[in-house]
Design a protein around this motif. Structure first.
Motif, PDB file in Angstrom:
ATOM      1  N   ARG A 157       0.846  -1.188   0.000  1.00  0.00           N
ATOM      2  CA  ARG A 157       0.000   0.000   0.000  1.00  0.00           C
ATOM      3  C   ARG A 157       0.879   1.234   0.000  1.00  0.00           C
ATOM      4  O   ARG A 157       1.864   1.321   0.752  1.00  0.00           O
ATOM      5  CB  ARG A 157      -0.906   0.002   1.232  1.00  0.00           C
ATOM      6  N   ASP A 158       0.530   2.191  -0.865  1.00  0.00           N
ATOM      7  CA  ASP A 158       1.257   3.463  -0.856  1.00  0.00           C
ATOM      8  C   ASP A 158       0.341   4.562  -0.336  1.00  0.00           C
ATOM      9  O   ASP A 158      -0.850   4.336  -0.065  1.00  0.00           O
ATOM     10  CB  ASP A 158       1.781   3.799  -2.253  1.00  0.00           C
ATOM     11  N   LEU A 159       0.855   5.752  -0.201  1.00  0.00           N
ATOM     12  CA  LEU A 159       0.084   6.856   0.381  1.00  0.00           C
ATOM     13  C   LEU A 159      -1.086   7.257  -0.500  1.00  0.00           C
ATOM     14  O   LEU A 159      -2.128   7.732  -0.006  1.00  0.00           O
ATOM     15  CB  LEU A 159       1.009   8.062   0.612  1.00  0.00           C
ATOM     16  N   ASN A 160      -0.951   7.078  -1.800  1.00  0.00           N
ATOM     17  CA  ASN A 160      -2.028   7.462  -2.715  1.00  0.00           C
ATOM     18  C   ASN A 160      -3.130   6.401  -2.779  1.00  0.00           C
ATOM     19  O   ASN A 160      -4.228   6.688  -3.290  1.00  0.00           O
ATOM     20  CB  ASN A 160      -1.480   7.691  -4.126  1.00  0.00           C
ATOM     21  N   GLU A 161      -2.813   5.209  -2.304  1.00  0.00           N
ATOM     22  CA  GLU A 161      -3.771   4.089  -2.304  1.00  0.00           C
ATOM     23  C   GLU A 161      -4.319   3.796  -3.693  1.00  0.00           C
ATOM     24  O   GLU A 161      -5.487   3.457  -3.865  1.00  0.00           O
ATOM     25  CB  GLU A 161      -4.924   4.359  -1.322  1.00  0.00           C
ATOM     26  N   ASP A 162      -3.485   3.963  -4.711  1.00  0.00           N
ATOM     27  CA  ASP A 162      -3.909   3.649  -6.075  1.00  0.00           C
ATOM     28  C   ASP A 162      -3.173   2.433  -6.639  1.00  0.00           C
ATOM     29  O   ASP A 162      -3.173   2.204  -7.848  1.00  0.00           O
ATOM     30  CB  ASP A 162      -3.679   4.848  -7.007  1.00  0.00           C
ATOM     31  N   GLY A 163      -2.530   1.650  -5.767  1.00  0.00           N
ATOM     32  CA  GLY A 163      -1.813   0.462  -6.212  1.00  0.00           C
ATOM     33  C   GLY A 163      -0.411   0.791  -6.684  1.00  0.00           C
ATOM     34  O   GLY A 163      -0.051   1.953  -6.912  1.00  0.00           O
ATOM     35  N   LEU A 167       6.990   1.450 -11.864  1.00  0.00           N
ATOM     36  CA  LEU A 167       7.901   2.472 -11.345  1.00  0.00           C
ATOM     37  C   LEU A 167       7.918   2.467  -9.824  1.00  0.00           C
ATOM     38  O   LEU A 167       8.973   2.622  -9.191  1.00  0.00           O
ATOM     39  CB  LEU A 167       7.490   3.848 -11.871  1.00  0.00           C
ATOM     40  N   ASP A 168       6.736   2.288  -9.217  1.00  0.00           N
ATOM     41  CA  ASP A 168       6.667   2.216  -7.760  1.00  0.00           C
ATOM     42  C   ASP A 168       7.459   1.014  -7.238  1.00  0.00           C
ATOM     43  O   ASP A 168       8.109   1.101  -6.185  1.00  0.00           O
ATOM     44  CB  ASP A 168       5.210   2.121  -7.302  1.00  0.00           C
ATOM     45  N   CYS A 169       7.399  -0.093  -7.975  1.00  0.00           N
ATOM     46  CA  CYS A 169       8.158  -1.286  -7.561  1.00  0.00           C
ATOM     47  C   CYS A 169       9.655  -1.023  -7.616  1.00  0.00           C
ATOM     48  O   CYS A 169      10.412  -1.433  -6.720  1.00  0.00           O
ATOM     49  CB  CYS A 169       7.793  -2.476  -8.450  1.00  0.00           C
ATOM     50  N   PHE A 170      10.116  -0.347  -8.661  1.00  0.00           N
ATOM     51  CA  PHE A 170      11.534   0.022  -8.759  1.00  0.00           C
ATOM     52  C   PHE A 170      11.923   0.950  -7.602  1.00  0.00           C
ATOM     53  O   PHE A 170      12.973   0.780  -6.977  1.00  0.00           O
ATOM     54  CB  PHE A 170      11.819   0.723 -10.097  1.00  0.00           C
ATOM     55  N   TYR A 171      11.034   1.908  -7.326  1.00  0.00           N
ATOM     56  CA  TYR A 171      11.292   2.852  -6.249  1.00  0.00           C
ATOM     57  C   TYR A 171      11.399   2.146  -4.909  1.00  0.00           C
ATOM     58  O   TYR A 171      12.336   2.383  -4.136  1.00  0.00           O
ATOM     59  CB  TYR A 171      10.176   3.905  -6.230  1.00  0.00           C
ATOM     60  N   TYR A 172      10.455   1.270  -4.606  1.00  0.00           N
ATOM     61  CA  TYR A 172      10.466   0.559  -3.327  1.00  0.00           C
ATOM     62  C   TYR A 172      11.694  -0.358  -3.214  1.00  0.00           C
ATOM     63  O   TYR A 172      12.306  -0.459  -2.140  1.00  0.00           O
ATOM     64  CB  TYR A 172       9.186  -0.262  -3.164  1.00  0.00           C
ATOM     65  N   ALA A 173      12.062  -1.014  -4.310  1.00  0.00           N
ATOM     66  CA  ALA A 173      13.221  -1.911  -4.287  1.00  0.00           C
ATOM     67  C   ALA A 173      14.510  -1.139  -3.999  1.00  0.00           C
ATOM     68  O   ALA A 173      15.338  -1.558  -3.187  1.00  0.00           O
ATOM     69  CB  ALA A 173      13.336  -2.650  -5.622  1.00  0.00           C
TER      70      ALA A 173
END
Length: 327
Positions: free
Chosen positions: A30-36, A40-46
């Motif tokens: 879950r991210d702050l925007n709650e939009d899944g 790019l988010d996966c790269f960022y989190y990794a």
């Protein structure tokens, strides 16, 4: 560079593998925007997870996602840090070992010979030094070609990588405590620059022997500070002329210059019982007499007698190689 490239590739592969694991289980985060989570988010989190930054804007919420973080993400983070820190430690360790090795080497090194250039002329000069019994450990090569450096190392010689025209490189070779510097480069311009640099660093206290291709550059090298200059093109031309007009004479010259067979030029100090005598009267065939660094002519009607401290250049039989120093 090869070791660094391997570590960079390993780090990139680890990041991509982590991204793949997160992307497969992206519904458990879950991210702050709650939009899944997007790719790019996966790269960022990794990246932020493996680098231990962890901003907290993306978090695992399902038991499966948290289990993946425990079982895979945390060990991957440790491995990622090992790759980065290991590279830094290896570089620092190599630098430290090199500095220790150079320090110990310089401590033992004195009255050594520096050879600038490990080409045809440089290799021939080193072979001549080794044939006269010179210690290999007291020969230092300065060369900037990788292939020549590998060849020198394979032959058990100390080699310093760099351009001999630079003061820092010559100082690394400890030029101030050297006995002499042999300049055997492929360029006359480089030979002049090296000669000027050596003379500036040593204040003319180190003997400089240089080789040039053209006769017109010999005078320039001597003005730059070279004590001896050998012109390779004119020397080869003279030998070619001798071979054409008087072929047997070139055979004698080759015999004198070829070690281990036939005749050889040698040099020794004058003995006590030889002082006051004419060099022509000695049993050995003396071809030259060196007095205070100058060659004394033996021909003509002028009678020359041997003085104390004179050096005799004579022709010896190679079978009696222990009687003098080959030159």
């Amino acid at each position: 560079m090869r070791a660094l490239a391997v570590r960079v590739v390993a780090a990139v592969v680890l990041v991509l593998l982590t991204v793949l694991v997160i992307y497969i289980d992206r519904d458990g985060y879950r991210d702050l925007n709650e939009d899944g989570l997007s790719l790019l988010d996966c790269f960022y989190y990794a990246v932020v997870s493996l680098s231990t930054t962890g901003y907290g804007d993306i978090t695992p919420v399902t038991p499966d996602a948290r289990l993946v973080n425990i079982v895979f993400i945390t060990p991957a983070r440790v491995l990622f840090l090992i790759i980065l820190v290991g590279t830094t430690l290896e570089v620092l360790t190599d630098q430290y070992r090199k500095n220790i090795r150079v320090t110990r080497w310089r401590r033992k090194l004195k009255d050594h010979i520096i050879v600038c250039g490990y080409g045809t002329k440089g290799r021939a000069a080193i072979s001549a030094l080794l044939e006269t019994g010179y210690d290999k450990s007291r020969i230092v090569i300065v060369e900037n070609r990788e292939e020549a450096l590998r060849q020198a190392a394979a032959n058990g010689l100390v080699a310093i990588e760099g351009n001999a025209t630079r003061s820092a490189v010559l100082l690394e070779a400890d030029v101030k405590n050297a006995k002499s510097v042999i300049i055997a480069t492929d360029s006359d311009e480089a030979s002049v620059l090296i000669t000027l640099t050596v003379r500036q660093l040593t204040a003319g206290q180190v003997r400089i022997i240089a080789a040039v291709r053209e006769q017109e550059n010999a005078a320039l090298l001597k003005q730059s500070g070279a004590h001896h200059v050998i012109v390779s093109s004119s020397t080869a031309g003279r030998l070619l002329g001798l071979t054409t007009t008087t072929p047997p004479l070139i055979d004698v010259v080759e015999d004198l210059l070829t070690p281990g067979q036939g005749m050889a030029l040698a040099m020794r100090s004058a003995e006590r019982d030889e002082v006051g005598r004419n060099p022509r009267e000695l049993q050995t065939l003396v071809v030259a007499l060196i007095r205070r660094g100058k060659v004394m002519p033996l021909g003509g009607q002028q009678s020359i007698t041997i003085d104390t401290g004179d050096m005799l250049i004579y022709i010896r039989d190679e079978e009696n190689s222990g009687l003098g120093v080959a030159v």
